[in-house]
Write a protein that holds these residues in place. Sequence first.
Motif, PDB file in Angstrom:
ATOM      1  N   ARG A 234      -3.423   7.955  -6.500  1.00 12.30           N
ATOM      2  CA  ARG A 234      -4.050   7.365  -5.307  1.00 12.30           C
ATOM      3  C   ARG A 234      -3.410   7.974  -4.056  1.00 12.30           C
ATOM      4  O   ARG A 234      -2.199   8.173  -3.994  1.00 12.30           O
ATOM      5  CB  ARG A 234      -3.886   5.854  -5.290  1.00 12.30           C
ATOM      6  CG  ARG A 234      -4.701   5.147  -6.359  1.00 12.30           C
ATOM      7  CD  ARG A 234      -4.778   3.659  -6.059  1.00 12.30           C
ATOM      8  NE  ARG A 234      -5.327   2.916  -7.174  1.00 12.30           N
ATOM      9  CZ  ARG A 234      -6.626   2.811  -7.454  1.00 12.30           C
ATOM     10  NH1 ARG A 234      -7.509   3.413  -6.701  1.00 12.30           N
ATOM     11  NH2 ARG A 234      -7.024   2.097  -8.487  1.00 12.30           N
ATOM     12  N   HIS A 235      -4.249   8.249  -3.082  1.00 11.94           N
ATOM     13  CA  HIS A 235      -3.817   8.944  -1.871  1.00 11.94           C
ATOM     14  C   HIS A 235      -2.565   8.317  -1.253  1.00 11.94           C
ATOM     15  O   HIS A 235      -1.617   9.012  -0.884  1.00 11.94           O
ATOM     16  CB  HIS A 235      -4.967   8.985  -0.854  1.00 11.94           C
ATOM     17  CG  HIS A 235      -4.616   9.717   0.383  1.00 11.94           C
ATOM     18  ND1 HIS A 235      -4.537  11.091   0.435  1.00 11.94           N
ATOM     19  CD2 HIS A 235      -4.287   9.263   1.616  1.00 11.94           C
ATOM     20  CE1 HIS A 235      -4.174  11.458   1.647  1.00 11.94           C
ATOM     21  NE2 HIS A 235      -4.032  10.372   2.389  1.00 11.94           N
ATOM     22  N   ILE A 236      -2.542   7.019  -1.159  1.00 11.06           N
ATOM     23  CA  ILE A 236      -1.427   6.318  -0.505  1.00 11.06           C
ATOM     24  C   ILE A 236      -0.100   6.495  -1.261  1.00 11.06           C
ATOM     25  O   ILE A 236       0.970   6.325  -0.691  1.00 11.06           O
ATOM     26  CB  ILE A 236      -1.769   4.824  -0.302  1.00 11.06           C
ATOM     27  CG1 ILE A 236      -0.781   4.171   0.654  1.00 11.06           C
ATOM     28  CG2 ILE A 236      -1.834   4.099  -1.630  1.00 11.06           C
ATOM     29  CD1 ILE A 236      -1.192   2.793   1.108  1.00 11.06           C
ATOM     30  N   TRP A 237      -0.167   6.859  -2.547  1.00  8.60           N
ATOM     31  CA  TRP A 237       1.035   7.009  -3.367  1.00  8.60           C
ATOM     32  C   TRP A 237       1.470   8.466  -3.520  1.00  8.60           C
ATOM     33  O   TRP A 237       2.462   8.741  -4.203  1.00  8.60           O
ATOM     34  CB  TRP A 237       0.807   6.379  -4.733  1.00  8.60           C
ATOM     35  CG  TRP A 237       0.965   4.897  -4.695  1.00  8.60           C
ATOM     36  CD1 TRP A 237       0.005   3.962  -4.444  1.00  8.60           C
ATOM     37  CD2 TRP A 237       2.178   4.179  -4.889  1.00  8.60           C
ATOM     38  NE1 TRP A 237       0.544   2.704  -4.479  1.00  8.60           N
ATOM     39  CE2 TRP A 237       1.883   2.808  -4.751  1.00  8.60           C
ATOM     40  CE3 TRP A 237       3.484   4.549  -5.175  1.00  8.60           C
ATOM     41  CZ2 TRP A 237       2.852   1.819  -4.885  1.00  8.60           C
ATOM     42  CZ3 TRP A 237       4.451   3.569  -5.315  1.00  8.60           C
ATOM     43  CH2 TRP A 237       4.128   2.211  -5.160  1.00  8.60           C
ATOM     44  N   ARG A 238       0.762   9.384  -2.935  1.00  5.45           N
ATOM     45  CA  ARG A 238       1.130  10.797  -3.067  1.00  5.45           C
ATOM     46  C   ARG A 238       2.435  11.089  -2.330  1.00  5.45           C
ATOM     47  O   ARG A 238       2.789  10.395  -1.377  1.00  5.45           O
ATOM     48  CB  ARG A 238       0.007  11.684  -2.549  1.00  5.45           C
ATOM     49  CG  ARG A 238      -1.221  11.594  -3.420  1.00  5.45           C
ATOM     50  CD  ARG A 238      -2.337  12.469  -2.925  1.00  5.45           C
ATOM     51  NE  ARG A 238      -3.546  12.201  -3.695  1.00  5.45           N
ATOM     52  CZ  ARG A 238      -4.740  12.571  -3.316  1.00  5.45           C
ATOM     53  NH1 ARG A 238      -4.916  13.250  -2.197  1.00  5.45           N
ATOM     54  NH2 ARG A 238      -5.788  12.280  -4.068  1.00  5.45           N
TER      55      ARG A 238
ATOM     56  N   SER B  57       3.242  -4.686  -8.872  1.00  6.10           N
ATOM     57  CA  SER B  57       2.395  -5.805  -9.277  1.00  6.10           C
ATOM     58  C   SER B  57       1.550  -5.483 -10.511  1.00  6.10           C
ATOM     59  O   SER B  57       0.730  -6.290 -10.925  1.00  6.10           O
ATOM     60  CB  SER B  57       1.490  -6.239  -8.116  1.00  6.10           C
ATOM     61  OG  SER B  57       0.556  -5.215  -7.823  1.00  6.10           O
ATOM     62  N   GLY B  58       1.743  -4.285 -11.076  1.00  7.20           N
ATOM     63  CA  GLY B  58       1.013  -3.904 -12.283  1.00  7.20           C
ATOM     64  C   GLY B  58      -0.305  -3.203 -12.042  1.00  7.20           C
ATOM     65  O   GLY B  58      -1.035  -2.888 -12.981  1.00  7.20           O
ATOM     66  N   GLU B  59      -0.642  -2.926 -10.777  1.00  8.08           N
ATOM     67  CA  GLU B  59      -1.888  -2.229 -10.454  1.00  8.08           C
ATOM     68  C   GLU B  59      -1.733  -0.739 -10.713  1.00  8.08           C
ATOM     69  O   GLU B  59      -0.745  -0.135 -10.281  1.00  8.08           O
ATOM     70  CB  GLU B  59      -2.274  -2.458  -8.992  1.00  8.08           C
ATOM     71  CG  GLU B  59      -2.744  -3.855  -8.700  1.00  8.08           C
ATOM     72  CD  GLU B  59      -3.995  -4.224  -9.476  1.00  8.08           C
ATOM     73  OE1 GLU B  59      -4.959  -3.438  -9.486  1.00  8.08           O
ATOM     74  OE2 GLU B  59      -4.001  -5.308 -10.086  1.00  8.08           O
ATOM     75  N   PRO B  60      -2.703  -0.112 -11.377  1.00  3.37           N
ATOM     76  CA  PRO B  60      -2.617   1.327 -11.614  1.00  3.37           C
ATOM     77  C   PRO B  60      -2.688   2.120 -10.305  1.00  3.37           C
ATOM     78  O   PRO B  60      -3.503   1.807  -9.428  1.00  3.37           O
ATOM     79  CB  PRO B  60      -3.841   1.634 -12.482  1.00  3.37           C
ATOM     80  CG  PRO B  60      -4.341   0.319 -12.964  1.00  3.37           C
ATOM     81  CD  PRO B  60      -3.881  -0.710 -11.986  1.00  3.37           C
ATOM     82  N   ILE B  61      -1.819   3.130 -10.205  1.00  2.00           N
ATOM     83  CA  ILE B  61      -1.763   3.949  -8.990  1.00  2.00           C
ATOM     84  C   ILE B  61      -1.926   5.440  -9.280  1.00  2.00           C
ATOM     85  O   ILE B  61      -2.122   6.231  -8.351  1.00  2.00           O
ATOM     86  CB  ILE B  61      -0.456   3.708  -8.216  1.00  2.00           C
ATOM     87  CG1 ILE B  61       0.763   4.035  -9.090  1.00  2.00           C
ATOM     88  CG2 ILE B  61      -0.405   2.274  -7.698  1.00  2.00           C
ATOM     89  CD1 ILE B  61       2.086   4.030  -8.360  1.00  2.00           C
ATOM     90  N   GLY B  62      -1.842   5.821 -10.542  1.00  2.00           N
ATOM     91  CA  GLY B  62      -1.981   7.228 -10.891  1.00  2.00           C
ATOM     92  C   GLY B  62      -2.040   7.383 -12.396  1.00  2.00           C
ATOM     93  O   GLY B  62      -1.657   6.481 -13.139  1.00  2.00           O
TER      94      GLY B  62
END
Length: 163
Positions: free
Chosen positions: A99-103, A65-70
């Motif tokens: 982000r923790h959820i994306w590790r 969705s284009g949200e930054p994750i790292g």
Amino acid sequence: MSEFTVRSATPDDGQFLAEMVVEAANWRPAPARPRVTVLADPNYAHYLSGWQRPADRGVVATDASGEPIGAAWYRLFPANAPAHGFVSVGVPELIIGVRHIWRAQGVGRALLRELVGEARRAGHSRLALSVEQGNFASALYRSEGFDVVSGAGVRETMVLNLR
């Protein structure tokens, strides 16, 4: 949740980079260091102050969705104002946060590889980083060719030769 893309960082990413410094500092599940404490630490502040200087390079991962994750980025530091993993003048030091959820989903590796490519294109011969001993990211850095050059205290400084 594993779909993501990587883009170049811009001056407008400064606030997100601050979030990623806090993520990087809080690699352990608990106890988390408060945001204000992390960002007040001069060693961490060096990674953010005045972003984006002419020699700064970085990349940002975004979800579907284009949200930054790292993000991963590097900066050059003078000898009289080093950050955590300073090796020498002219050797950029990188920092990476996810982000923790994306590790453990390939985001960190993708960011690291893209940033290494940026450093090569910019003509750098080495990249440095600092990692706390025990941090699971050490295995990622080693697998991408980083070698430990010093290990004083609770931190290791690692270097990747680009040539």
